[in-house]
Design an enzyme around this catalytic site. Structure first.
Site, mmCIF file in Angstrom:
data_model
loop_
_atom_site.group_PDB
_atom_site.id
_atom_site.type_symbol
_atom_site.label_atom_id
_atom_site.label_comp_id
_atom_site.label_asym_id
_atom_site.label_seq_id
_atom_site.Cartn_x
_atom_site.Cartn_y
_atom_site.Cartn_z
ATOM 1 C CE LYS A 26 3.043 -5.881 0.587
ATOM 2 N NZ LYS A 26 1.753 -6.072 -0.082
ATOM 3 C CE LYS A 55 -2.936 0.608 2.195
ATOM 4 N NZ LYS A 55 -1.633 -0.047 2.282
ATOM 5 C CE LYS A 104 -3.594 -1.384 -4.334
ATOM 6 N NZ LYS A 104 -2.974 -2.668 -4.107
HETATM 7 P P1 ATP Z 1 -0.151 -2.798 -1.871
HETATM 8 O O1 ATP Z 1 0.305 -1.394 -2.007
HETATM 9 O O2 ATP Z 1 0.441 -3.711 -2.890
HETATM 10 O O3 ATP Z 1 -1.655 -2.944 -1.792
HETATM 11 P P2 ATP Z 1 0.007 -2.949 0.996
HETATM 12 O O4 ATP Z 1 1.153 -2.310 1.696
HETATM 13 O O5 ATP Z 1 -1.306 -2.266 1.020
HETATM 14 O O6 ATP Z 1 0.466 -3.302 -0.477
HETATM 15 P P3 ATP Z 1 -1.246 -5.546 1.355
HETATM 16 O O7 ATP Z 1 -0.541 -6.780 0.942
HETATM 17 O O8 ATP Z 1 -2.327 -4.997 0.480
HETATM 18 O O9 ATP Z 1 -0.138 -4.403 1.626
HETATM 19 O O10 ATP Z 1 -1.841 -5.762 2.810
HETATM 20 C C1 ATP Z 1 -1.256 -6.674 3.726
HETATM 21 C C2 ATP Z 1 -1.754 -6.417 5.128
HETATM 22 O O11 ATP Z 1 -1.103 -5.249 5.657
HETATM 23 C C3 ATP Z 1 -3.248 -6.145 5.226
HETATM 24 O O12 ATP Z 1 -3.720 -6.770 6.392
HETATM 25 C C4 ATP Z 1 -3.338 -4.656 5.350
HETATM 26 O O13 ATP Z 1 -4.500 -4.246 6.019
HETATM 27 C C5 ATP Z 1 -2.084 -4.331 6.145
HETATM 28 N N1 ATP Z 1 -1.606 -2.974 5.852
HETATM 29 C C6 ATP Z 1 -1.227 -2.521 4.634
HETATM 30 N N2 ATP Z 1 -0.820 -1.243 4.725
HETATM 31 C C7 ATP Z 1 -0.949 -0.893 6.026
HETATM 32 C C8 ATP Z 1 -0.685 0.323 6.746
HETATM 33 N N3 ATP Z 1 -0.218 1.387 6.125
HETATM 34 N N4 ATP Z 1 -0.947 0.343 8.079
HETATM 35 C C9 ATP Z 1 -1.430 -0.759 8.706
HETATM 36 N N5 ATP Z 1 -1.700 -1.926 8.084
HETATM 37 C C10 ATP Z 1 -1.464 -2.001 6.763
HETATM 38 MG MG MG Z 2 -2.935 -3.114 -0.106
#
Ligand code: ATP
Ligand code: MG
Length: 328
Positions: free
Chosen positions: A196, A193, A112
């Protein structure tokens, strides 16, 4: 005593099917077995710049989405991190028991902060706040995707360090990582990965995407130059990702999905994956619209806050006494 499970979804963007498969779906599976704490980590979201109005809106949307996905609003404790000040209080104490070296090794921080001129301190100390989120409620299990495994390990190290210095205080939490679906991949850059907060909206399928957008994104997902549908995350991350999404949403194994597509071309695979995603998300979106129209989100958040706050206060009080803060 019933074991405790805790997890959160940041209001940093629209939820993706990665969040659904890696996190929300697991909560739905586990909620009967454990006492479940689900929180919206809005304080984590401001580690990168956010628009205040959008952030307020998303906090409620995340809760609405949890409920629409089938998470029970009555048996689980659902709350907002910033409404419980003890998260920040405990985080500070834990910061004073953590090391720069261990934080510098966190891959999320590296990813990040990569290429940024100005890197906020919050982005660096984020994993300590996450440790506080978990340890405050003495959670036994933290269901998460693979991306958060390193952070849960840090929380374990901090808990053990604190316990050995001051005596048994914290439960040492364990990550619960699904065997399939722990890393749903970016549709355009399948080595990464799905997130969002990804820059390009074509990288992710959002839970609120309309049918047309879902089909378009899946049909243009990056695959490889072979023509065989086979699960091989290293050499065929794009195809493996589509198989994973298909298997998770159809509740079948990867092997079953591979057999199902044994003679299929990539175009057929994509079309069928799009069909299951559309089916799942359209039903979800209908429920979500109902939930957001009702008053259930605020009721749930008020009840959750009132239930968890005394637990948080008790733990923090124990901690502050142990380290010598305030009056005895
Ligand atoms: P950001 O980009 O803001 O970090 P994010 O999509 O990574 O958003 P988080 O809020 O950081 O989402 O994570 C929320 C939950 O979703 C965590 O338990 C994380 O491990 C899971 N998660 C996030 N991305 C993935 C993915 N691509 N596949 C499986 N699990 C995920
Ligand atoms: Mg995340």
């Amino acid at each position: 005593m019933t074991k405790r499970l805790l997890t959160g979804l940041q209001p940093s963007g629209e939820l993706t099917i990665g969040n659904y498969i890696g996190s929300i779906k697991q909560v739905v599976n586990y909620e009967k077995e454990y006492e479940t704490f689900l929180f919206v980590p809005d304080m984590h979201s401001i580690t990168v710049p956010q628009d205040p109005e959008t952030l307020h809106r998303r906090v409620r949307e995340i809760v609405g989405m949890y409920i629409a996905c089938g998470v029970s609003p009555t048996t689980n404790h659902i709350y907002i991190q910033s409404e419980i000040p003890e998260h920040a209080n405990l985080s500070w104490v834990l910061e004073c028991h953590s090391y720069m070296g261990e934080l510098s090794r966190m891959t999320q921080f590296k990813a990040k902060s990569d290429g940024k001129k100005e890197i906020g301190c919050g982005l660096f100390t984020y994993p300590i706040l996450m440790a506080a989120d978990i340890l405050l409620y003495k959670a036994d299990f933290v269901p998460t995707g693979i991306d958060q495994k390193q952070h849960v390990e840090l929380a374990r190290n901090i808990a053990q360090r604190f316990n050995s210095r001051y005596g048994e205080t914290f439960v040492v939490p364990e990550p619960l990582i699904p065997k399939v679906g722990a890393k749903i991949r970016d549709l355009l850059y399948p080595e990464k990965k799905m997130s969002k907060s990804a820059e390009n909206p074509k990288s992710s399928i959002f839970l609120t995407d309309p049918e047309k957008a879902i089909r378009k994104k899946i049909m243009s997902a990056v695959t490889d130059s072979e023509t065989i549908v086979r699960f091989d995350e290293e050499n065929k991350p794009g195809v493996s990702n589509l198989l994973t999404i298909y298997a998770c949403l159809s509740e079948i194994t990867i092997e079953e999905a591979e057999r199902h597509f044994a003679d299929a071309r990539y175009g057929d695979l994509k079309k069928e994956v799009a069909d299951v995603v559309v089916e799942k998300l359209t039903a979800l979106q209908d429920r979500y619209a109902e939930v957001m129209k009702s008053g259930i989100v605020d009721e749930t958040l008020d009840r959750g806050r009132d239930y968890v706050r005394p637990i948080a206060q008790e733990t923090y009080d124990q901690v502050r006494r142990l380290v010598g803060l305030g009056r005895v």
